[in-house]
Design an enzyme around this catalytic site. Structure first.
Site, short mmCIF file in Angstrom:
data_model
loop_
_atom_site.label_atom_id
_atom_site.label_comp_id
_atom_site.label_asym_id
_atom_site.label_seq_id
_atom_site.Cartn_x
_atom_site.Cartn_y
_atom_site.Cartn_z
N ASP A 11 -1.73 7.27 -3.91
CA ASP A 11 -2.49 8.35 -4.56
C ASP A 11 -2.61 9.55 -3.60
O ASP A 11 -3.69 9.96 -3.21
CB ASP A 11 -3.89 7.86 -4.97
CG ASP A 11 -4.73 7.40 -3.77
OD1 ASP A 11 -5.98 7.41 -3.90
OD2 ASP A 11 -4.15 7.07 -2.72
N ASP A 16 -1.83 8.99 2.47
CA ASP A 16 -0.70 8.45 1.70
C ASP A 16 0.57 9.21 2.06
O ASP A 16 1.65 8.63 2.21
CB ASP A 16 -0.94 8.62 0.20
CG ASP A 16 -2.22 7.98 -0.30
OD1 ASP A 16 -3.29 8.57 -0.11
OD2 ASP A 16 -2.14 6.86 -0.84
N ASN A 40 -7.35 9.43 -5.27
CA ASN A 40 -7.85 10.61 -4.53
C ASN A 40 -7.98 11.83 -5.44
O ASN A 40 -8.84 12.68 -5.22
CB ASN A 40 -6.89 10.94 -3.38
CG ASN A 40 -7.04 9.97 -2.23
OD1 ASN A 40 -8.16 9.54 -1.92
ND2 ASN A 40 -5.94 9.61 -1.61
N THR A 125 -1.46 1.91 -1.64
CA THR A 125 -2.40 2.60 -0.73
C THR A 125 -3.42 3.43 -1.51
O THR A 125 -3.97 4.40 -0.98
CB THR A 125 -1.63 3.51 0.26
OG1 THR A 125 -0.84 4.45 -0.51
CG2 THR A 125 -0.72 2.70 1.17
N PHE A 167 -13.15 3.02 -0.72
CA PHE A 167 -12.77 3.85 -1.87
C PHE A 167 -11.77 3.16 -2.79
O PHE A 167 -11.98 3.07 -4.00
CB PHE A 167 -12.21 5.19 -1.38
CG PHE A 167 -11.80 6.11 -2.49
CD1 PHE A 167 -10.47 6.20 -2.89
CD2 PHE A 167 -12.75 6.89 -3.16
CE1 PHE A 167 -10.09 7.04 -3.92
CE2 PHE A 167 -12.37 7.75 -4.19
CZ PHE A 167 -11.04 7.81 -4.57
N ASN A 168 -10.65 2.70 -2.27
CA ASN A 168 -9.57 2.18 -3.14
C ASN A 168 -10.04 1.01 -3.98
O ASN A 168 -9.71 0.89 -5.16
CB ASN A 168 -8.37 1.75 -2.30
CG ASN A 168 -7.62 2.93 -1.71
OD1 ASN A 168 -7.76 4.05 -2.19
ND2 ASN A 168 -6.88 2.68 -0.65
N HIS A 239 -5.44 5.97 7.47
CA HIS A 239 -5.61 4.68 6.79
C HIS A 239 -4.30 4.11 6.25
O HIS A 239 -3.87 3.03 6.60
CB HIS A 239 -6.58 4.84 5.61
CG HIS A 239 -7.93 5.38 5.96
ND1 HIS A 239 -8.90 4.66 6.65
CD2 HIS A 239 -8.49 6.58 5.70
CE1 HIS A 239 -9.99 5.41 6.78
NE2 HIS A 239 -9.78 6.57 6.22
N ASP A 240 -3.68 4.87 5.34
CA ASP A 240 -2.58 4.30 4.55
C ASP A 240 -1.34 3.99 5.38
O ASP A 240 -0.59 3.06 5.05
CB ASP A 240 -2.21 5.27 3.42
CG ASP A 240 -3.36 5.39 2.42
OD1 ASP A 240 -3.49 6.44 1.79
OD2 ASP A 240 -4.14 4.43 2.30
O1 RIB Z 1 -10.64 4.52 2.06
C1 RIB Z 1 -9.43 5.13 2.40
C2 RIB Z 1 -8.49 5.15 1.25
O2 RIB Z 1 -9.00 5.97 0.21
C3 RIB Z 1 -7.12 5.76 1.60
O3 RIB Z 1 -6.13 5.15 0.83
C4 RIB Z 1 -7.27 7.19 1.18
O4 RIB Z 1 -6.01 7.79 0.80
C5 RIB Z 1 -8.11 7.05 -0.05
O5 RIB Z 1 -7.26 6.71 -1.11
CA CA Z 2 -4.60 6.46 -0.54
#
Ligand code: RIB
Ligand code: CA
Length: 317
Positions: A11, A16, A40, A125, A167-168, A239-240
């Site tokens: 996303d 990403d 996102n 991701t 979040f994801n 993160h991703d």
């Molecule tokens: O919490 C981090 C995640 O949430 C990452 O994948 C970032 O791109 C958002 O999607």
């Molecule tokens: Ca992401």
């Protein structure tokens, strides 16, 4: 050398985008395609961003398929505060020229799994909506999934601003539950490791000196890092890209097998990932969870990837 076949579901999203940059640079990976998720930003925006990244990298050959426009059951919840109105604010990307795949993300993923002569690694991701739908609609293809290497969750700390969830997972907790109870092996790059796998604010110059792709990574990090700098972090969590870095060199990470379940009922913890860290619950382990990383080596891997584009610059022509 046999490349690892992977399908990315993302996303974009700044981190990403860096994961895509790393994946497409690696001689170890064969990116069969990219599908997009609503996370996102809206699905239209994350899809355009995925196309823009591939256009920038000269990779019109990478098939991109658009995913579902909302989570399975919960409302759309985007993260413009972190990624901007476009979902990839900051750097200017070229208008994509290559058309999207005709089929939707889930049909595309199923087609690629069916076609593959060997099991494929799925690398989500973003929210797990497409992956869960794939599992529900094509159970006969589960044996063609080698494992799922995902960014999501945490067994220690959350980030979504909605309590203890990341979040994801929080955006589509029902999809996450389907994935985590599917029996498909999971490698989980949660916040426990990704929050500490950062590009330091003092390291961005190194990326600017690593050519046009390195400069793009620095620009992405500039924008995505605004919030982290404001609250005193010393770097920007990528993160991703931890998912891709793990596939390229798993020695970068310290991992632990455990059972991880998704909380679907907590008033304040809905969407959190509950890890049985000490194995006291007697549940089957279903996830290999990232707990720590060698940050410096991660940054060097990214820098090498950026420099690699300079050497093997691919044009779209
Ligand atoms: O919490 C981090 C995640 O949430 C990452 O994948 C970032 O791109 C958002 O999607
Ligand atoms: Ca992401």
């Amino acid at each position: 050398m046999n490349k690892i076949p992977i399908l990315m579901d993302c996303d974009p999203g700044h981190d990403d985008a860096i994961a895509i940059i790393l994946a497409l640079s690696s001689e170890k990976l064969n990116v069969l395609g990219i599908t997009t998720a609503c996370g996102n930003q809206t699905i239209e925006k994350t899809t355009k961003n995925a196309q823009g990244i591939c256009e920038f990298l000269g990779r019109r050959d990478i098939p991109i398929a658009k995913g579902r426009n909302a989570p399975l059951l919960t409302p759309v919840y985007t993260a413009g505060i972190a990624h901007g109105e476009s979902g990839l604010d900051g750097p200017k990307l070229p208008e994509p020229k290559a058309p999207l795949q005709e089929e939707s993300a889930v049909v595309f993923l199923a087609k690629k799994l069916a076609e593959s002569t060997e099991p494929v690694v799925l690398v989500p991701t973003g929210p797990l909506t497409n992956i869960a739908t794939l599992i529900l609609c094509y159970p006969q293809l589960i044996p063609k999934i080698d494992k799922i290497v995902l960014m999501g969750g945490s067994v220690v700390s959350g980030c979504s601003g909605r309590g203890a969830s990341e979040f994801n997972i929080m955006v589509d907790p029902y999809a996450a539950d389907i994935v985590y109870t599917s029996g498909i092996p999971i490698v989980m790059m949660g916040l426990d490791v990704t929050n500490f796998t950062t590009i330091g604010f003092d390291e961005k110059e190194k990326f600017r000196n690593a050519g046009r792709v390195g400069t793009l990574v620095a620009d992405l990090t500039d924008y995505f890092g605004r919030g982290f700098e404001m609250v005193g972090w010393c770097g920007v969590p990528i993160h991703d890209a931890c998912t891709i870095a793990y596939l390229i060199d798993s020695s970068l990470f310290t991992m632990k097998e455990m059972n991880v379940r998704i909380d679907l009922n907590g008033e304040f913890t809905m969407g959190s990932t509950v890890g049985d860290y000490y194995g006291v619950e007697g549940q089957e382990t279903n996830a290999l969870v990232g707990l720590a990383s060698d940050r410096e080596r991660f940054v060097n891997l990214l820098l090498e990837a950026c420099a690699g584009y300079e050497k093997g610059e691919r044009s779209n022509e």
